[in-house]
Design a protein around this motif. Structure first.
Motif, PDB file in Angstrom:
ATOM      1  N   TYR A   1      -8.856   0.139   5.039  1.00  0.00           N
ATOM      2  CA  TYR A   1      -8.979   1.394   4.307  1.00  0.00           C
ATOM      3  C   TYR A   1     -10.154   1.342   3.332  1.00  0.00           C
ATOM      4  CZ  TYR A   1      -4.472   2.527   6.339  1.00  0.00           C
ATOM      5  OH  TYR A   1      -3.467   2.785   7.232  1.00  0.00           O
TER       6      TYR A   1
ATOM      7  N   ALA B   1      -3.238   8.111   3.657  1.00  0.00           N
ATOM      8  CA  ALA B   1      -4.670   7.818   3.566  1.00  0.00           C
ATOM      9  C   ALA B   1      -5.520   8.879   4.261  1.00  0.00           C
ATOM     10  CB  ALA B   1      -4.962   6.443   4.149  1.00  0.00           C
TER      11      ALA B   1
ATOM     12  N   ARG C   1      -2.356  10.997  -2.635  1.00  0.00           N
ATOM     13  CA  ARG C   1      -3.310   9.902  -2.503  1.00  0.00           C
ATOM     14  C   ARG C   1      -3.448   9.074  -3.778  1.00  0.00           C
ATOM     15  NH1 ARG C   1      -6.982   9.673   1.545  1.00  0.00           N
ATOM     16  NH2 ARG C   1      -8.643   9.103   0.103  1.00  0.00           N
TER      17      ARG C   1
ATOM     18  N   LEU D   1      -2.161   5.626  -3.319  1.00  0.00           N
ATOM     19  CA  LEU D   1      -2.818   4.700  -2.400  1.00  0.00           C
ATOM     20  C   LEU D   1      -3.174   3.339  -3.007  1.00  0.00           C
ATOM     21  CD1 LEU D   1      -5.156   6.824  -0.093  1.00  0.00           C
ATOM     22  CD2 LEU D   1      -3.246   5.353   0.587  1.00  0.00           C
TER      23      LEU D   1
END
Length: 380
Positions: A58, A101, A109, A112
């Motif tokens: 990511y 994501a 988000r 995250l």
């Protein structure tokens, strides 16, 4: 055996070195005890997260490591050579982060960094007792209540991290029949009405056994809808395509561990005045094992590179998952055979690897499903 790898950057070599170091220091001395007791290694996963291994593919701006999938799958492979349950847990957690994501709202988000750092552990709740392979037929239902929240009722099955996860991706029916009626909701572990059940008793992966999740009018806030309503099935399929690469990587690592152990045993065990590896019957068996593993790794890395290039990779992911997991089953079976009677006792890890390999042919879409996907691509 040290695998000769062509990695894209010096940073990737450093990352593999770190992974091997962590596997030696944090995993190797714990695997037998945790597997024997069936204890979930939550703190081990937290350590890996703080080392940066739970958010590898990511973007850095989201809290990840910005690594290509080509590198990520080789990290998974390295972990699996030491402890398959850990590698599978990392794969599932990585898959569980994908909906937020790529489809999450700005507010969602914000979670995250903790997700990708491993402080929050994820679960991917798609399968159901009557609908494993047929995900589009799921019956768990979510309706908007008078308070404006989603009210979710149904049962999810075979959910890895059930009871330990901090968040659950709940795939449920918010519309009509078929895939277009499915949505994805992001539920916290403490959601009222969300109840993890007793863990399954497995033949392998005992330290990371899945469990059902019962949803009895579970109330999920309306703003926890991930993506658009009716987009859940597409989100699930995007995640599963990537997840199949993770399971293929786990299979390659497990097979490599079995080969390395069997080859070492064949060099040391003597019969009729010489090491058993010098007998052609066993030597050829080891040669086939090594060749099949190399082929599986090549197929896996090719699929990962297609994903990294932004090109279609679903079919290659299915091929990699199918071939690598079949190879893991064959190689671990042959490793037990090389060890003979010693391979059938739990004093040697070959016995555990043999049991663990079987589940890899089932999870993230059975190998029969992979063959259907591949056949349809060939036949149009």
């Amino acid at each position: 055996m040290t695998v000769d790898r062509l990695l894209p950057t010096p940073e990737a070599h450093d990352l593999l070195d770190l992974t091997r170091e962590l596997a030696t220091r944090e995993l190797a001395g714990k695997v037998d005890d945790f597997e024997a007791r069936g204890e979930f290694p939550r703190e081990v996963l937290r350590t890996l997260g703080r080392s940066g291994l739970l958010g590898l593919p990511y973007p850095e701006e989201a809290g990840g490591a910005g690594q290509p999938y080509e590198v990520y799958v080789q990290v998974l492979e390295t972990l699996a050579t030491t402890w398959l349950s850990i590698a599978e847990a990392v794969s599932v957690h990585t898959l569980s982060c994908l909906p937020v994501a790529y489809f999450g709202t700005p507010e969602q988000r914000k979670m995250l960094p903790d997700m990708l750092g491993g402080e929050l552990l994820g679960a991917f709740a798609l399968s159901e007792p009557q609908g494993g392979s047929d995900a589009a037929a799921l019956t768990t239902k979510a309706v908007l209540s008078s308070s404006g929240d989603w009210e979710v009722t149904g049962t999810k099955a075979w959910i890895t991290h059930s009871g330990f996860a901090d968040f659950y991706n709940l795939f449920c029916r918010t519309g009509g029949p078929g895939p277009k009626g499915i949505s994805c909701l992001l539920a916290d572990a403490g959601t009222p009405g969300l109840s993890p059940q007793q863990r399954e008793r497995l033949m392998g992966l005992r330290s990371s056994a899945p469990a059902q999740v019962v949803l009895d009018a579970a109330r999920v806030p309306r703003d926890r809808l991930v993506g658009a309503e009716g987009e859940g099935f597409a989100i699930a399929m995007k995640a599963l395509d990537a997840g199949r690469l993770g399971i293929a990587a786990c299979a390659v690592g497990l097979a490599q561990a079995a080969l390395d152990y069997a080859a070492s045993y064949a060099r040391e065990r003597e019969q009729f005045g010489q090491p058993i590896g010098r007998f052609q019957g066993l030597g050829f068996m080891l040669a086939d094992m090594g060749t099949q593993i190399s082929a599986a790794r090549a197929l896996l890395i090719t699929a990962a590179r297609l994903k990294d290039a932004g090109r279609p990779f679903s079919i290659e992911a299915a091929k990699a998952k199918l071939f690598a997991t079949d190879v893991a089953m064959k190689v671990t079976t042959d490793a037990v055979q090389v060890l003979g009677g010693a391979g059938f006792v739990s004093d040697h890890p070959a016995e555990r690897w043999f049991r663990e390999a079987k589940v890899l042919q089932i999870v993230e879409g059975t190998n029969q499903i992979q063959r259907m996907v591949i056949a349809r691509s060939l036949l149009g």
